[in-house]
Scaffold this motif. Structure first.
Motif, short mmCIF file in Angstrom:
data_model
loop_
_atom_site.label_atom_id
_atom_site.label_comp_id
_atom_site.label_asym_id
_atom_site.label_seq_id
_atom_site.Cartn_x
_atom_site.Cartn_y
_atom_site.Cartn_z
N TRP A 66 -105.48 17.97 -44.26
CA TRP A 66 -106.24 17.02 -43.46
C TRP A 66 -106.90 15.94 -44.31
O TRP A 66 -107.59 16.23 -45.28
CB TRP A 66 -107.29 17.78 -42.65
N VAL A 67 -106.66 14.70 -43.94
CA VAL A 67 -107.26 13.56 -44.63
C VAL A 67 -107.98 12.74 -43.56
O VAL A 67 -107.47 12.60 -42.45
CB VAL A 67 -106.17 12.68 -45.28
N LYS A 68 -109.13 12.21 -43.91
CA LYS A 68 -109.90 11.46 -42.92
C LYS A 68 -109.11 10.24 -42.42
O LYS A 68 -108.65 9.42 -43.21
CB LYS A 68 -111.21 11.00 -43.55
N PRO A 69 -108.97 10.10 -41.10
CA PRO A 69 -108.24 8.94 -40.57
C PRO A 69 -108.99 7.64 -40.81
O PRO A 69 -110.20 7.62 -40.97
CB PRO A 69 -108.17 9.23 -39.06
N ASP A 70 -108.23 6.54 -40.81
CA ASP A 70 -108.86 5.21 -40.86
C ASP A 70 -109.57 4.94 -39.55
O ASP A 70 -109.13 5.41 -38.50
CB ASP A 70 -107.80 4.13 -41.07
N LEU A 71 -110.57 4.10 -39.63
CA LEU A 71 -111.34 3.77 -38.42
C LEU A 71 -110.43 3.13 -37.35
O LEU A 71 -110.63 3.34 -36.15
CB LEU A 71 -112.49 2.82 -38.79
N GLU A 72 -109.41 2.39 -37.79
CA GLU A 72 -108.50 1.73 -36.84
C GLU A 72 -107.81 2.75 -35.94
O GLU A 72 -107.36 2.44 -34.84
CB GLU A 72 -107.40 0.93 -37.57
N GLN A 73 -107.68 3.96 -36.43
CA GLN A 73 -106.98 4.97 -35.63
C GLN A 73 -107.84 5.60 -34.54
O GLN A 73 -107.34 6.33 -33.69
CB GLN A 73 -106.51 6.10 -36.55
N ILE A 74 -109.13 5.33 -34.61
CA ILE A 74 -110.03 5.93 -33.61
C ILE A 74 -109.86 5.19 -32.28
O ILE A 74 -110.02 3.98 -32.22
CB ILE A 74 -111.49 5.81 -34.08
N LEU A 75 -109.53 5.95 -31.26
CA LEU A 75 -109.26 5.33 -29.97
C LEU A 75 -110.28 5.69 -28.91
O LEU A 75 -110.40 5.02 -27.89
CB LEU A 75 -107.87 5.76 -29.46
N SER A 76 -110.99 6.77 -29.11
CA SER A 76 -111.90 7.23 -28.05
C SER A 76 -113.13 7.86 -28.69
O SER A 76 -113.15 8.16 -29.88
CB SER A 76 -111.21 8.28 -27.17
N LEU A 77 -114.15 8.11 -27.88
CA LEU A 77 -115.35 8.76 -28.40
C LEU A 77 -115.05 10.19 -28.85
O LEU A 77 -115.66 10.70 -29.77
CB LEU A 77 -116.46 8.74 -27.34
N HIS A 78 -114.06 10.82 -28.20
CA HIS A 78 -113.68 12.17 -28.61
C HIS A 78 -113.20 12.18 -30.06
O HIS A 78 -113.42 13.15 -30.80
CB HIS A 78 -112.53 12.70 -27.74
N ASP A 79 -112.51 11.11 -30.45
CA ASP A 79 -111.97 11.07 -31.81
C ASP A 79 -113.07 11.16 -32.87
O ASP A 79 -112.91 11.81 -33.90
CB ASP A 79 -111.16 9.78 -32.03
N PHE A 80 -114.20 10.49 -32.60
CA PHE A 80 -115.30 10.55 -33.59
C PHE A 80 -115.76 11.99 -33.77
O PHE A 80 -116.07 12.44 -34.87
CB PHE A 80 -116.49 9.70 -33.12
N GLU A 81 -115.81 12.71 -32.67
CA GLU A 81 -116.29 14.10 -32.72
C GLU A 81 -115.31 14.96 -33.53
O GLU A 81 -115.72 15.79 -34.35
CB GLU A 81 -116.43 14.62 -31.29
N ALA A 82 -114.01 14.72 -33.29
CA ALA A 82 -113.00 15.50 -33.99
C ALA A 82 -113.08 15.23 -35.50
O ALA A 82 -112.94 16.15 -36.31
CB ALA A 82 -111.61 15.15 -33.45
#
Ligand code: 173
Length: 512
Positions: free
Chosen positions: A116-132
């Motif tokens: 697991w590597v931290k995703p780029d911010l551009e990949q965040i699509l929803s508020l759920h993604d921040f939590e994950a």
């Protein structure tokens, strides 16, 4: 200039007998006489006796805590650079072990934890993604503190699940070329009907703490509620605001009422527009996930009264909540309103229509239907689920839509993850909703940019959903747009989402 103190000298002062010195932010303090007054207990100070306590101290004390609580004679001067022995890193700030991270369902396409590597911010699509992402990258202590709910966390989950039982009744052919979802909260402009609600101990998630929220709020024209127990000091958060930026303040009423009056008066002087008095926490709930971290930090000295014996194994919140006055009652509101010098007064944590009516009768300006993010009484109802009954009762008692009375405003918080959730609350009669955890997950993962992205995601979702539901402005979000018939049905379990949510995977990582 004060003489520098050698680190070796500090190390010699490591017990009650030899005296207790600690270093915070490069300065040496003699805390021997303060040990038994420390609201967080003597043990935690003794653990750092003779050492540098900055890392432990930083997230949970406002910057002036030492100055405010320690006689200047106990400030022994700056430590001579390079002379301190480095302390062992605190185990609590290590990343969360995989055992408490994302459970990998059999159909999940996530890579194994070690890949697991931290995703780029551009990949965040929803508020759920921040939590994950937060779950993977936050320190264990911060994650356990932010994500925990009371007891079995039923209310915490229900806060979100209840939104699943509300359905839209969309309207068509309304010319939705232009949609405007800006509105006013307590008379103050906001770009959308949300505000950043109060959450404590921001530096457990981000080294800069809540100022990141202040700045992102300014950029997106939303209102921030400053928490009583912020890691940053109240003044830092007010100073960080842009000219004209509106801020509210959350208030825990201190058993030492003089202290509370002083805090309230200061807030009014600094231009805070509304005071949200927390009324759902006469005692802090048991958050077992947080308790398992066996919080060993010290207490927030800005608020605590000192002297009382606090259990040190009760989790972050309990460790620093001993100042909250459980005797707070309706009769106290008059005093608080007077002290508020014209700031609006809102009761935060109303949980049934009877208390909503009492609040209106007491003359406050509004209420937040809230169960504290499911962190207090487990099995307290989801705020969105009680909203219709609260609106009916207030209407029946003449407090809603009554031109002869000032507007009484209802807010809702807990479980909001989509603009569609917000729209449901607004359609059913709320002025706006508070968003807490998603904000601090965004902050903890990507800092100010993350919060800004979160707010932009919500704006994008608003624009799309307003069009799709057929509402051109907030006034067109009306009760008839919501089908509430399933609201009091069985709690839904989101198995489809749980099974099929494509967990966020960084670019370039092999999805399986
Ligand atoms: O929910 C909380 O954690 C909270 O409100 C709190 C209350 C007192 C101290 C710290 C946090």
């Amino acid at each position: 200039m004060t003489n520098q103190v050698d680190g070796k000298e500090v190390a010699k002062h490591a017990s009650r007998e030899q005296g207790v010195w600690i270093v915070v932010h490069g300065h040496v303090y003699d805390v021997t006489d303060f040990l038994d007054e420390h609201p967080g207990g003597a043990d935690i100070i003794l653990k750092y006796a003779g050492k540098d306590a900055t890392e432990e101290y930083e997230p949970i004390h406002p910057p002036d805590a030492i100055k405010d609580n320690l006689d200047p004679s106990k400030h022994l001067g700056p430590v001579r650079p390079g002379t301190m022995v480095k302390p062992e890193p605190a185990p609590a700030s290590a990343p969360a072990p995989s055992a408490v991270q994302i459970p990998q369902s059999s159909s999940s396409s996530s890579p194994a934890p070690e890949e697991w590597v931290k995703p780029d911010l551009e990949q965040i699509l929803s508020l759920h993604d921040f939590e994950a992402v937060a779950r993977r990258v936050m320190g264990r202590r911060g994650w356990n503190y932010y994500s925990s709910g009371a007891d079995d966390e039923i209310s915490m989950r229900e806060n979100h699940n209840a939104y699943h039982r509300l359905w839209f009744r969309p309207r068509i052919l309304r010319n939705v070329a232009n949609v405007d979802f800006s509105t006013k909260i307590l008379g103050f402009a906001t770009s959308m009907p949300i505000y950043i609600t109060a959450t404590a101990l921001g530096k457990l998630g981000h080294p800069e703490g809540e100022v990141t929220l202040t700045r992102a709020a300014a950029k997106h024209n939303v209102i921030q509620m400053i928490p009583t127990l912020a890691s940053c000091s109240f003044d830092e958060l007010v100073d960080a605001a842009a000219p004209g930026q509106v801020q509210f303040m959350q208030l825990y009423v201190n058993a030492d009422r003089a202290r509370t009056r002083k805090i309230v008066a200061h807030a009014a002087d600094r231009g805070i527009k509304a005071l949200f008095i927390t009324v759902d926490a006469p005692q802090l709930g048991r958050r077992e996930k947080d308790m398992r971290t066996k919080f060993e930090g010290a207490a927030s000295s800005a608020q605590t009264t000192g002297g009382d014996k606090v259990r040190r194994d009760q989790g972050a919140a309990r460790a620093i909540s001993s100042f909250i006055d459980p005797s707070l009652n309706w009769a106290d509101l008059k005093d608080l309103t007077e002290a508020a010098k014209g700031m609006k007064i809102i009761l935060k944590g109303v949980q049934c229509w009877e208390d909503a009516v009492l609040a209106a009768e007491a003359g406050v300006d509004g209420i937040v239907l809230s169960n504290h993010g499911g962190r207090q009484l487990d099995y307290a109802p989801a705020p969105i689920a009680i909203l219709p009954s609260v609106v009916s009762a207030l209407t029946a008692h003449g407090y809603m839509n009554n031109p002869s009375r000032p507007k009484f405003e209802i807010f809702v918080d807990g479980g909001v993850r989509r603009a569609s959730d917000v729209m449901k609350a607004v359609a059913l009669g709320a002025t706006a909703v508070g968003i807490g955890r998603p904000m601090i997950y965004a902050m903890s993962t990507y800092g100010e940019e993350g919060i800004s992205k979160l707010l932009q995601i919500l704006k994008d979702e608003f624009e799309m959903n307003m069009r799709l539901v057929g509402a051109r402005n907030i006034g067109e979000l009306v009760p008839s747009m919501i089908d509430t018939s399933a609201l009091h049905g069985a709690a839904s379990i989101d198995t489809l989402y749980d099974a099929n949510y494509e967990r966020i995977v960084p670019v370039g990582t092999k999805a399986r």
